[in-house]
Enzyme design. Structure first.
Site, PDB file in Angstrom:
ATOM      1  N   ASP A   1     -11.183   2.295   3.921  1.00  0.00           N
ATOM      2  CA  ASP A   1     -11.393   1.561   3.654  1.00  0.00           C
ATOM      3  C   ASP A   1     -12.837   1.101   3.526  1.00  0.00           C
ATOM      4  OD1 ASP A   1      -9.046  -0.331   3.249  1.00  0.00           O
ATOM      5  OD2 ASP A   1      -8.815   0.095   5.656  1.00  0.00           O
TER       6      ASP A   1
ATOM      7  N   LYS B   1       0.779  -0.926  -0.225  1.00  0.00           N
ATOM      8  CA  LYS B   1      -0.019   0.525  -0.283  1.00  0.00           C
ATOM      9  C   LYS B   1       0.867   0.980   0.514  1.00  0.00           C
ATOM     10  CE  LYS B   1      -3.620  -2.499   1.937  1.00  0.00           C
ATOM     11  NZ  LYS B   1      -4.749  -2.609   3.571  1.00  0.00           N
TER      12      LYS B   1
ATOM     13  N   GLN C   1      -4.631  -1.876   9.440  1.00  0.00           N
ATOM     14  CA  GLN C   1      -4.224  -3.288   8.769  1.00  0.00           C
ATOM     15  C   GLN C   1      -5.163  -4.038   9.707  1.00  0.00           C
ATOM     16  OE1 GLN C   1      -3.686  -3.511   6.381  1.00  0.00           O
ATOM     17  NE2 GLN C   1      -4.198  -5.588   5.931  1.00  0.00           N
TER      18      GLN C   1
HETATM   19  N1  GUN Z   1      -6.769  -7.089   5.934  1.00  0.00           N
HETATM   20  C1  GUN Z   1      -7.256  -7.867   4.979  1.00  0.00           C
HETATM   21  N2  GUN Z   1      -7.424  -7.013   4.358  1.00  0.00           N
HETATM   22  C2  GUN Z   1      -7.850  -5.727   4.393  1.00  0.00           C
HETATM   23  C3  GUN Z   1      -7.715  -4.576   4.004  1.00  0.00           C
HETATM   24  O1  GUN Z   1      -8.427  -4.588   2.433  1.00  0.00           O
HETATM   25  N3  GUN Z   1      -7.973  -3.548   4.278  1.00  0.00           N
HETATM   26  C4  GUN Z   1      -7.554  -3.955   6.046  1.00  0.00           C
HETATM   27  N4  GUN Z   1      -7.348  -2.945   6.664  1.00  0.00           N
HETATM   28  N5  GUN Z   1      -7.181  -5.048   6.536  1.00  0.00           N
HETATM   29  C5  GUN Z   1      -7.076  -5.986   5.879  1.00  0.00           C
END
Ligand code: GUN
Length: 293
Positions: A119, A52, A96
């Site tokens: 998100d 990211k 996350q």
């Molecule tokens: N863990 C697995 N997929 C995601 C996601 O799209 N965003 C976040 N913040 N954590 C995750």
């Protein structure tokens, strides 16, 4: 069978965002800024967050990574979230997942202000998404919608089976595909661990979205000829054949399922890169204040 190249589509979207960012800055605008909170040092999460951050660099965003130890208190995490909520320079941020067991995930996700929740996990964004109001849409389902769109895969009137009812993939995916939208108008069946005779559902599906997190779960005898198969699984499976000591496995037994498909996403290189592209798109929307005006 056509392989859906999520990496290519993701990079193309990121290039479009990069162009927009350059224009934004040339016109005196602020550089978009994404922050991420990473709790502990789960290997998968480390990789996802690193990807990211890399994508932010690629498109010209500022990024901030806030690391907290795995034994951090819920209070300290909530405090960190509040600091990002009120930091005027940060347009959007993510926490996350997964979080350590001692932390209440719902409480944490509700602490993120909806305006910065890129998100799309906050109940306000989920609710707005359900009601067709402007909202941040959770990155993985949003990425899958974009893939279906880019590959001109017809969805209207199609039978779609979503396997897995997680809050971040299966549940929002089932809602999005049933919407009266360009990518939508499917007749959606949401299957889960209590579904009786799953195979009878998948054999009737034009589109199968596999998001249950069980490596190679979907076998050839569960898929009808010409189906579209989208594999959301990314499980790390120990392997002596890889330098890292593991290989990434999807939820689909790719070698036997792919010959039956009209379209299929590989793992890696399918849905994963699209999650990143969607997060980047959501952050640009946040910077431009397009969802919450
Ligand atoms: N863990 C697995 N997929 C995601 C996601 O799209 N965003 C976040 N913040 N954590 C995750």
């Amino acid at each position: 069978m056509e392989l859906i190249d999520g990496k290519k589509v993701s990079l193309a979207i990121q290039e479009e965002v990069a162009i927009e960012v350059r224009t934004l800055i040339a016109n005196g605008g602020k550089q978009p800024h994404l922050a991420a909170i990473l709790v502990g040092n789960d290997g998968g999460s480390e990789t996802y967050v690193a990807n990211k951050i890399k994508a932010c660099e690629r498109v010209g965003f500022k990024s901030t990574l806030l690391r907290l130890p795995g034994n951090v208190t819920e209070e300290k995490l909530l405090e960190t979230i509040e600091q990002l909520n009120t930091n005027k320079d940060v347009d959007g941020f993510i926490v996350q997942l997964p979080l350590p067991k001692h932390i209440n995930e719902h409480k944490v996700l509700e602490a993120v202000i909806p305006q910065k929740d890129v998100d799309g996990f906050h109940p306000v964004n989920v609710g707005r998404m359900v009601l067709d109001l402007p909202a941040y849409i959770s990155a993985t389902p949003f990425g899958i919608v974009q893939l279906l769109d880019k590959y001109n895969i017809p969805t209207a009137g199609k039978n779609c089976v979503v396997i897995g009812r997680s809050h971040i993939v299966g549940s929002p995916m089932s809602i999005l595909l049933a919407k009266n939208a360009k990518v939508g108008n499917c007749t959606v069946t949401l299957c889960h661990s209590k579904t009786v005779d799953l195979k009878s559902h998948t054999l009737n599906a034009d589109i199968i979205i596999c998001a249950l997190g069980k490596p190679e779960f979907l076998k050839a005898d569960m898929v009808r000829q010409g189906a579209v198969v989208i594999d959301v699984g990314t499980t790390r499976v120990p392997s002596t054949e890889s330098k890292t000591g593991f290989v990434l496995k999807g939820d689909v037994k790719f070698d036997e399922v792919s010959p039956k498909c009209s379209f299929i996403t590989p793992v890696p290189g399918g849905v994963g890169p699209m999650t990143i592209a969607s997060l980047i798109k959501n952050t640009l929307l946040a910077a431009k204040k397009e969802i919450y005006k």
